[in-house]
Design a protein around this motif. Structure first.
Motif, PDB file in Angstrom:
ATOM      1  N   VAL A  38      32.295  49.539  70.055  1.00  0.00           N
ATOM      2  CA  VAL A  38      33.626  49.972  69.641  1.00  0.00           C
ATOM      3  C   VAL A  38      34.631  48.831  69.789  1.00  0.00           C
ATOM      4  O   VAL A  38      35.500  48.631  68.925  1.00  0.00           O
ATOM      5  CB  VAL A  38      34.053  51.211  70.446  1.00  0.00           C
ATOM      6  N   GLY A  39      34.532  48.069  70.873  1.00  0.00           N
ATOM      7  CA  GLY A  39      35.438  46.940  71.053  1.00  0.00           C
ATOM      8  C   GLY A  39      35.287  45.891  69.971  1.00  0.00           C
ATOM      9  O   GLY A  39      36.275  45.318  69.492  1.00  0.00           O
ATOM     10  N   ALA A  46      41.723  43.804  64.196  1.00  0.00           N
ATOM     11  CA  ALA A  46      43.030  43.585  64.816  1.00  0.00           C
ATOM     12  C   ALA A  46      43.434  42.117  64.734  1.00  0.00           C
ATOM     13  O   ALA A  46      42.591  41.227  64.906  1.00  0.00           O
ATOM     14  CB  ALA A  46      42.991  44.036  66.273  1.00  0.00           C
ATOM     15  N   PRO A  47      44.702  41.821  64.476  1.00  0.00           N
ATOM     16  CA  PRO A  47      45.154  40.425  64.472  1.00  0.00           C
ATOM     17  C   PRO A  47      44.910  39.770  65.829  1.00  0.00           C
ATOM     18  O   PRO A  47      45.090  40.404  66.869  1.00  0.00           O
ATOM     19  CB  PRO A  47      46.662  40.542  64.174  1.00  0.00           C
ATOM     20  N   ALA A  48      44.518  38.524  65.811  1.00  0.00           N
ATOM     21  CA  ALA A  48      44.191  37.823  67.050  1.00  0.00           C
ATOM     22  C   ALA A  48      45.422  37.669  67.939  1.00  0.00           C
ATOM     23  O   ALA A  48      46.535  37.424  67.462  1.00  0.00           O
ATOM     24  CB  ALA A  48      43.600  36.456  66.737  1.00  0.00           C
ATOM     25  N   VAL A  49      45.214  37.838  69.233  1.00  0.00           N
ATOM     26  CA  VAL A  49      46.257  37.660  70.243  1.00  0.00           C
ATOM     27  C   VAL A  49      45.685  36.768  71.335  1.00  0.00           C
ATOM     28  O   VAL A  49      44.494  36.838  71.638  1.00  0.00           O
ATOM     29  CB  VAL A  49      46.717  39.013  70.838  1.00  0.00           C
ATOM     30  N   ASN A  50      46.558  35.935  71.939  1.00  0.00           N
ATOM     31  CA  ASN A  50      46.066  35.018  72.961  1.00  0.00           C
ATOM     32  C   ASN A  50      45.328  35.755  74.084  1.00  0.00           C
ATOM     33  O   ASN A  50      45.594  36.908  74.393  1.00  0.00           O
ATOM     34  CB  ASN A  50      47.192  34.166  73.544  1.00  0.00           C
ATOM     35  N   HIS A  51      44.346  35.046  74.667  1.00  0.00           N
ATOM     36  CA  HIS A  51      43.531  35.557  75.776  1.00  0.00           C
ATOM     37  C   HIS A  51      42.673  36.759  75.379  1.00  0.00           C
ATOM     38  O   HIS A  51      42.243  37.517  76.238  1.00  0.00           O
ATOM     39  CB  HIS A  51      44.408  35.906  76.992  1.00  0.00           C
ATOM     40  N   TRP A  52      42.455  36.948  74.079  1.00  0.00           N
ATOM     41  CA  TRP A  52      41.608  38.041  73.577  1.00  0.00           C
ATOM     42  C   TRP A  52      42.195  39.417  73.853  1.00  0.00           C
ATOM     43  O   TRP A  52      41.477  40.413  73.923  1.00  0.00           O
ATOM     44  CB  TRP A  52      40.181  37.939  74.165  1.00  0.00           C
ATOM     45  N   HIS A  54      43.592  41.261  71.879  1.00  0.00           N
ATOM     46  CA  HIS A  54      43.451  42.145  70.714  1.00  0.00           C
ATOM     47  C   HIS A  54      42.116  42.871  70.674  1.00  0.00           C
ATOM     48  O   HIS A  54      41.896  43.698  69.777  1.00  0.00           O
ATOM     49  CB  HIS A  54      43.610  41.341  69.423  1.00  0.00           C
ATOM     50  N   VAL A  55      41.226  42.625  71.631  1.00  0.00           N
ATOM     51  CA  VAL A  55      39.887  43.230  71.570  1.00  0.00           C
ATOM     52  C   VAL A  55      39.712  44.367  72.574  1.00  0.00           C
ATOM     53  O   VAL A  55      38.683  45.041  72.558  1.00  0.00           O
ATOM     54  CB  VAL A  55      38.787  42.175  71.817  1.00  0.00           C
ATOM     55  N   THR A  56      40.680  44.585  73.435  1.00  0.00           N
ATOM     56  CA  THR A  56      40.482  45.482  74.572  1.00  0.00           C
ATOM     57  C   THR A  56      40.597  46.961  74.195  1.00  0.00           C
ATOM     58  O   THR A  56      41.128  47.321  73.146  1.00  0.00           O
ATOM     59  CB  THR A  56      41.523  45.179  75.667  1.00  0.00           C
ATOM     60  N   LEU A  57      40.125  47.801  75.101  1.00  0.00           N
ATOM     61  CA  LEU A  57      40.319  49.243  75.025  1.00  0.00           C
ATOM     62  C   LEU A  57      41.322  49.648  76.102  1.00  0.00           C
ATOM     63  O   LEU A  57      41.651  48.851  76.984  1.00  0.00           O
ATOM     64  CB  LEU A  57      38.993  49.978  75.234  1.00  0.00           C
ATOM     65  N   TYR A  58      41.783  50.904  76.024  1.00  0.00           N
ATOM     66  CA  TYR A  58      42.811  51.374  76.952  1.00  0.00           C
ATOM     67  C   TYR A  58      42.471  52.778  77.440  1.00  0.00           C
ATOM     68  O   TYR A  58      42.057  53.631  76.637  1.00  0.00           O
ATOM     69  CB  TYR A  58      44.182  51.411  76.270  1.00  0.00           C
TER      70      TYR A  58
END
Length: 314
Positions: A38-39, A46-52, A54-58
């Protein structure tokens, strides 16, 4: 006769649930692979964001979510629902699909999830091999990880909720650059990171099945990180570390007494059971978060006067 079976996943659990890692390790390892799938779907869109970031779940009110992921002129989300034990896939135009969370091979979960996405018109390609684990079995070939204990998965999610709640309050004390409290599926941990504002030396890498450039992006700037991981103790552990680690960090005395520095991981660890079993779990965890951060910031020469001004307003 009626069905006398009881769905114990619906029974109330203690505010700080107890879950021995050894009793759900097989489910944990399966769920780890499911969250990686899923990640990676979120990462593909998702657009890339510093330190990754943009890949996380919550953590959500029912499980773990991608949050809204942009797709064409709309959005979709994917949520692990640990109350109804379903993976929900939803689009912003009102369509939805679901995949059952139940004992099944990772290969079956991967196929069903990708089929559900395709049924919603979300065309997705991912690197379908797990990261940060050894061995790295391609998802489509993984018939090894098949366990799913719904009650255990739900208890783990409730542990994440408690950890997020306390770490979230700790987060409010810092006004410098900082991450959200988010779930990294690579190592399967809930994490929160503060930054000093200075660049860091290139990270040497070393995580299994994870290219060094991935780690260099994650650790591009000086940081102090903390979180919760379903390992490192009989019931999991809270952790804290600094990168780069300043001289004297490992020898620093932190609170509470149950916390200690682990040479193997290069982290301070606090067993989950030391928090959950205390008279005031929130205070014990907050003490650990603050004292380990202070160790990194003081020994690293952070400008704490600027970085720690609390939020203003009512």
């Amino acid at each position: 006769m009626g069905d006398d079976r009881i769905d114990r996943s619906r029974e109330p659990s203690p505010p700080w649930p107890r879950l021995r890692v050894a009793e759900w390790a097989d489910t944990r390892d399966t769920l780890h692979m499911w969250t990686q799938i899923v990640g990676k779907i979120r990462m593909a869109h998702a657009p890339a964001v510093n330190h990754w970031w943009h890949v996380t779940l919550y953590p959500s009110a029912r499980g773990l979510t991608t949050s809204a992921v942009p797709y064409r002129d709309g959005a979709f989300d994917i949520e692990f629902d640990f109350l109804d034990h379903r993976l929900h896939l939803r689009t912003s135009d009102g369509r939805s699909r679901a995949v059952a969370l139940e004992p099944k091979p990772v290969a079956a979960f991967y196929r069903e999830t990708m089929d559900a996405l395709a049924g919603l018109g979300v065309q997705t390609r991912i690197h379908a091999v797990p990261n940060e684990v050894e061995p790295a079995i391609p998802f489509a070939e993984d018939g090894v990880h098949t366990a799913y204990d719904g009650a255990a998965a739900q208890l783990f999610w409730r542990q994440l909720l408690q950890a997020e709640r306390v770490i979230g309050r700790f987060r409010s004390e810092f006004v410098g650059k900082a991450s959200l409290v988010h779930f990294f599926w690579g190592a399967m941990d809930l994490a929160y990171t503060r930054f000093s504002g200075r660049a860091a030396p290139p990270h040497p890498g070393g995580a299994p099945n994870c290219p060094p450039w991935v780690m260099r992006e994650g650790y591009s700037h000086e940081l102090a990180s903390c979180g919760f991981w379903p390992g490192g103790g009989a019931e999991g552990a809270f952790y804290a570390y600094a990168y780069p680690e300043p001289p004297g960090y490992a020898e620093r005395r932190v609170r509470p007494d149950a916390a200690s520095y682990d040479d193997g991981s290069g982290e301070f660890l606090l067993p989950y059971e030391a928090v959950a079993g205390s008279p005031d779990p929130d205070a014990v965890l907050a003490d650990f978060l603050r004292s380990t951060y202070e160790a990194a910031a003081d020994l690293g020469g952070w400008d704490r006067r600027v970085l720690e001004a609390g939020p203003s307003g009512g």
